[in-house]
Design an enzyme around this catalytic site. Sequence first.
Site, PDB file in Angstrom:
ATOM      1  N   LYS A  60     -39.393 -10.339  11.075  1.00  0.00           N
ATOM      2  CA  LYS A  60     -38.302  -9.255  10.995  1.00  0.00           C
ATOM      3  C   LYS A  60     -38.788  -8.218  12.317  1.00  0.00           C
ATOM      4  O   LYS A  60     -38.638  -7.063  11.910  1.00  0.00           O
ATOM      5  CB  LYS A  60     -38.161  -8.434   9.842  1.00  0.00           C
ATOM      6  CG  LYS A  60     -37.927  -9.503   8.608  1.00  0.00           C
ATOM      7  CD  LYS A  60     -36.190 -10.314   9.019  1.00  0.00           C
ATOM      8  CE  LYS A  60     -35.916 -11.047   7.906  1.00  0.00           C
ATOM      9  NZ  LYS A  60     -34.644 -11.737   8.303  1.00  0.00           N
ATOM     10  N   GLY A  86     -37.609  -8.729  15.704  1.00  0.00           N
ATOM     11  CA  GLY A  86     -36.732  -9.224  16.787  1.00  0.00           C
ATOM     12  C   GLY A  86     -37.079 -10.494  17.527  1.00  0.00           C
ATOM     13  O   GLY A  86     -36.596 -10.431  18.466  1.00  0.00           O
ATOM     14  N   THR A 124     -36.061 -13.328  16.685  1.00  0.00           N
ATOM     15  CA  THR A 124     -35.108 -14.578  16.739  1.00  0.00           C
ATOM     16  C   THR A 124     -34.227 -14.024  18.038  1.00  0.00           C
ATOM     17  O   THR A 124     -33.836 -14.804  18.671  1.00  0.00           O
ATOM     18  CB  THR A 124     -33.968 -14.387  15.616  1.00  0.00           C
ATOM     19  OG1 THR A 124     -34.998 -14.505  14.384  1.00  0.00           O
ATOM     20  CG2 THR A 124     -32.995 -15.354  15.664  1.00  0.00           C
ATOM     21  N   TRP A 125     -34.017 -12.846  18.370  1.00  0.00           N
ATOM     22  CA  TRP A 125     -33.430 -12.149  19.538  1.00  0.00           C
ATOM     23  C   TRP A 125     -34.267 -12.984  20.887  1.00  0.00           C
ATOM     24  O   TRP A 125     -33.582 -13.412  21.737  1.00  0.00           O
ATOM     25  CB  TRP A 125     -33.514 -10.715  19.606  1.00  0.00           C
ATOM     26  CG  TRP A 125     -32.650  -9.969  20.857  1.00  0.00           C
ATOM     27  CD1 TRP A 125     -31.759 -10.754  21.419  1.00  0.00           C
ATOM     28  CD2 TRP A 125     -32.794  -8.735  21.284  1.00  0.00           C
ATOM     29  NE1 TRP A 125     -31.437  -9.849  22.617  1.00  0.00           N
ATOM     30  CE2 TRP A 125     -32.147  -8.761  22.188  1.00  0.00           C
ATOM     31  CE3 TRP A 125     -33.806  -7.687  20.871  1.00  0.00           C
ATOM     32  CZ2 TRP A 125     -31.959  -7.546  23.052  1.00  0.00           C
ATOM     33  CZ3 TRP A 125     -33.758  -6.663  21.888  1.00  0.00           C
ATOM     34  CH2 TRP A 125     -32.860  -6.491  22.829  1.00  0.00           C
ATOM     35  N   HIS A 181     -45.578 -17.298  13.808  1.00  0.00           N
ATOM     36  CA  HIS A 181     -46.129 -16.142  12.970  1.00  0.00           C
ATOM     37  C   HIS A 181     -47.752 -15.768  12.739  1.00  0.00           C
ATOM     38  O   HIS A 181     -47.975 -14.668  12.088  1.00  0.00           O
ATOM     39  CB  HIS A 181     -45.406 -16.019  11.596  1.00  0.00           C
ATOM     40  CG  HIS A 181     -43.918 -15.630  11.832  1.00  0.00           C
ATOM     41  ND1 HIS A 181     -43.413 -14.858  12.509  1.00  0.00           N
ATOM     42  CD2 HIS A 181     -42.784 -16.481  11.192  1.00  0.00           C
ATOM     43  CE1 HIS A 181     -41.862 -14.937  12.465  1.00  0.00           C
ATOM     44  NE2 HIS A 181     -41.634 -15.771  11.501  1.00  0.00           N
ATOM     45  N   ARG A 228     -51.136  -5.735   5.249  1.00  0.00           N
ATOM     46  CA  ARG A 228     -52.038  -5.788   4.005  1.00  0.00           C
ATOM     47  C   ARG A 228     -51.402  -7.259   3.185  1.00  0.00           C
ATOM     48  O   ARG A 228     -51.037  -8.091   3.749  1.00  0.00           O
ATOM     49  CB  ARG A 228     -52.082  -4.687   3.138  1.00  0.00           C
ATOM     50  CG  ARG A 228     -53.112  -3.962   4.077  1.00  0.00           C
ATOM     51  CD  ARG A 228     -53.712  -2.905   2.955  1.00  0.00           C
ATOM     52  NE  ARG A 228     -54.955  -2.446   3.189  1.00  0.00           N
ATOM     53  CZ  ARG A 228     -55.929  -3.438   3.216  1.00  0.00           C
ATOM     54  NH1 ARG A 228     -55.897  -4.813   3.231  1.00  0.00           N
ATOM     55  NH2 ARG A 228     -57.198  -3.037   3.566  1.00  0.00           N
ATOM     56  N   TYR A 231     -40.267  -3.343  20.973  1.00  0.00           N
ATOM     57  CA  TYR A 231     -38.946  -3.714  20.753  1.00  0.00           C
ATOM     58  C   TYR A 231     -38.063  -2.469  21.004  1.00  0.00           C
ATOM     59  O   TYR A 231     -36.857  -2.667  21.410  1.00  0.00           O
ATOM     60  CB  TYR A 231     -38.850  -3.964  19.436  1.00  0.00           C
ATOM     61  CG  TYR A 231     -37.631  -4.400  18.501  1.00  0.00           C
ATOM     62  CD1 TYR A 231     -36.996  -5.564  19.124  1.00  0.00           C
ATOM     63  CD2 TYR A 231     -36.922  -3.413  17.937  1.00  0.00           C
ATOM     64  CE1 TYR A 231     -35.741  -5.848  18.653  1.00  0.00           C
ATOM     65  CE2 TYR A 231     -35.587  -3.625  17.593  1.00  0.00           C
ATOM     66  CZ  TYR A 231     -34.828  -4.920  17.823  1.00  0.00           C
ATOM     67  OH  TYR A 231     -33.927  -5.066  17.120  1.00  0.00           O
ATOM     68  N   ARG A 283     -29.442  -9.324  11.999  1.00  0.00           N
ATOM     69  CA  ARG A 283     -29.215  -8.365  11.347  1.00  0.00           C
ATOM     70  C   ARG A 283     -28.673  -6.962  12.153  1.00  0.00           C
ATOM     71  O   ARG A 283     -28.093  -7.480  13.084  1.00  0.00           O
ATOM     72  CB  ARG A 283     -30.277  -7.705  10.422  1.00  0.00           C
ATOM     73  CG  ARG A 283     -30.895  -8.690   9.505  1.00  0.00           C
ATOM     74  CD  ARG A 283     -32.168  -8.225   8.804  1.00  0.00           C
ATOM     75  NE  ARG A 283     -33.175  -7.714   9.618  1.00  0.00           N
ATOM     76  CZ  ARG A 283     -34.214  -6.716   9.215  1.00  0.00           C
ATOM     77  NH1 ARG A 283     -34.141  -6.367   7.906  1.00  0.00           N
ATOM     78  NH2 ARG A 283     -35.221  -6.204   9.814  1.00  0.00           N
ATOM     79  N   GLY A 295     -30.328  -4.831  14.064  1.00  0.00           N
ATOM     80  CA  GLY A 295     -30.991  -4.855  15.238  1.00  0.00           C
ATOM     81  C   GLY A 295     -30.982  -3.335  15.664  1.00  0.00           C
ATOM     82  O   GLY A 295     -31.314  -3.208  16.972  1.00  0.00           O
TER      83      GLY A 295
END
Length: 841
Positions: free
Chosen positions: A641, A643, A645-646, A706, A712, A742, A805, A807
């Site tokens: 989450k 960015g 995928t962009w 990833h 944490r 981003y 989403r 963005g």
Amino acid sequence: MGSPAEPKRRVAFVLIDGLGDVSIPRFGNKTPLQAADVPNLDAIASAGVNGLMDPVEVGLGCGSDTAHLSLLGYDPRVYYRGRGAFESMGAGLAMSPGDIAFKSNFATLDEKTGIVTSRRADRHFEEEGPILCVALDRMKLPSFPEYEVRVRYATEHRCGVVVKGPRLSGNISGTDPLKDNRLLLEAKALDDSDEARHTAAVVNELSREISKILVSHPLNAKRLAEGKSVANIVLLRGCGIRIEVPQFEKKHGLWPCMVAPTKIIAGLGLSLDIDILEAPGATGDYRTLLTSKATAIAKALSTPLQTSPSVFVPGEDEHKPGRSDGYDFGFLHIKAIDDAGHDKASVFKVKGLEAVDRAIAQLAKLLWQAESTGNFQYFICVTGDHSTPVEYGDHSYEPVPFTICRLKDFVGAVGGESSVLETSLDPFPLPTVKAGEDLNEAIGLEKGRKCKQVQAFCGDSVFEFNEIAAARGCLGRFPGSMLALMSHVNSISVPFILVEIAAIHDLVHPSADMFIEPQSLLKNNDLVSSGWHVPSSTDRLIFAASSVIYKLCVSDSSFFFQYTSLTRMCYILGRSFHGESSFPSAFSTLFGELPKETWYCSDLYNWEGFWYASSHLPAAMAARLNFQANDSDVFLTSSMKTGNTWLKAIIPTIMNPIGCMDDDNNDPLLKRHPNELMPSLEVHLFKENPNPDLSYMSSPRLFQTHVPYPIRVHVFGPFHDHVLSYCKESIKRPEKILFLKYEDMKKDPRAELRRLACFLGRPFEKEEEVDKVLWRCSLERLKNLEVNQHGADPWLGFEYKFYFRRGSAGDWKNNMSNEMKEKLDHIAAMKFEGSGLGFGH
């Protein structure tokens, strides 16, 4: 504190700054500790118990200040408020709660351009630095007359700066650009408080007024006439605020003392109410006299038999007498080994460790003379605060070796009392190394260590002191916070690892069945050859973590060489990859041995400091073991989450010439989801097969992962330290590492797209090409493409439409309470403090 008839138990704790390292090819794939001849350190290991220690936590490349806090029993997440206060107190500036201070450099500023041409005006500033500090001390701020400014010289080009007054906040950035030939920065508030904004204004005026005083100082006119760099600015970084901290003696029941000529460590000790001993000739650099340090600690620990050294008092010109009854805990800090790591001086680090070993022998002799009177029983502990690999030149996350023994067992291990007493107490300087000197010629590496032992004297089965041998110790791998389990030194519980260790000595024997050697699973000689592949080629990563994107060259061995290769985990890997068990079923027993937490509804396992889902961990291990890099590889590594995928749409579009043309029918985004264009290592490629055939992929190969960056207890976490490390690496190697935010991508996508294209070796020739990529990869278009509205990821099961989403940068604030936002802002400010990094959303 115990019966007078009983000997007083006291601990000499030797902290070798930057001790740990990684295997170095020129040393025959040995670490500097393995290459060095250190018979006394080996004897401590042979006579005691050993382990690998993570100073703060697994996977954290920590600073010396946070590591020392942790080792001394203070959680840095609670008590760390910036290193400026420590540096200034160590320089002799008294501070009260609410005062702020900075770790500061005399530097050279181009007054016309505002560019800092040299962050260090002169490393040899011992004569001129104090003069300029006197000129700055008690200076006035025209717009803020209610504030008092104190300045005191520290060492080399450094000084301490303290600001006293109302409404001050430590939550501000500094003025130091952290690299030469960059613009002088302005201090900025790191939160939305009035105090932070006000403090930033005070500090910016302080910076300007300092420059005015220095520019007009006759000393700089003299330096200019002599052709030297002028010191016309003081760079302010690491803003720290003095807070109330429990005293060491109250917290642990031990009277502490410290020898630490390095100002920041001395200041840290002072903030914990630890007495800082006078040690003539001891410095925080290569000129130090280790004998003086050893003598000061020995005297303090043998008082009242001897007179304790005098004690440093901040803000006072005179020292005060040391404690008349002596001290229970003597902390000896040695800085030069860390300097060797930062200077990438591999031969000096080996020779420096041999000099430290010589000082250890002197310390042992002095303590043994006191113990022989029957009044004391001593323990010697040796470890480091972090690793500083010489091939990397900075702190890293590798664990450090730890050893502790009773002094009388050390005496036995070195050959008896006569061997100890024949040690010379004459002072000696640190060794010098000639430019280009080869280690084989310098110390005879090919002959190996002298007087090589083949078995332990007592304690566990370790008989030498280094990173690899320590992994076989009975203490295993443990966090530095365990050293804080202290109570009364004479009631046999200073702690499990420090003085109660005497009881462990009686339990541990090299032949004891309760300690099974990892060596029986994987021999030392197999450490590198057994699978921790270090690529000879240069693969490249782009890493996106919490709004940050990176690209990295990972040819350094420190990224791949892990001491856990001596553990059961690597043994399971080796069996699985040689067909002795199925994959990933071979990992079922491993999961039961790893730390486990629940995040939402998923079980996460901590391996080498990072949290992995059970479905990802085997693939992550397999990828690190078997992945073969190509020079042209490009990696996008990102936290979820953020960015990514962009970017998985943007990067293939830039790399594919069709992406910049008008032929929309051949646009790969029309037929394939971005996840398919940049396959994931742990989700796609290595999940079912530990050694997949990737020959079908055309060059340049595009990958995504990833692993292993994050938060944490959060899948793939934590991430703050990796943000900082990659930010630093992007400065060192801009041709291999691209650092993007981003937020910047959203604010000015055209400019950031050009940067990314140039970095990938596909610069745009026409503005129309930029427009085309922006249109093809716009979030609105990607959301509405047929391929992204239907179907699901075959590997994860998530519907494709959920990958897109809003963005919007900063949208996270709309989903959190004010308290949660403040906590996150505080954590980010603490983690990124002094780095110049900040997120404006």
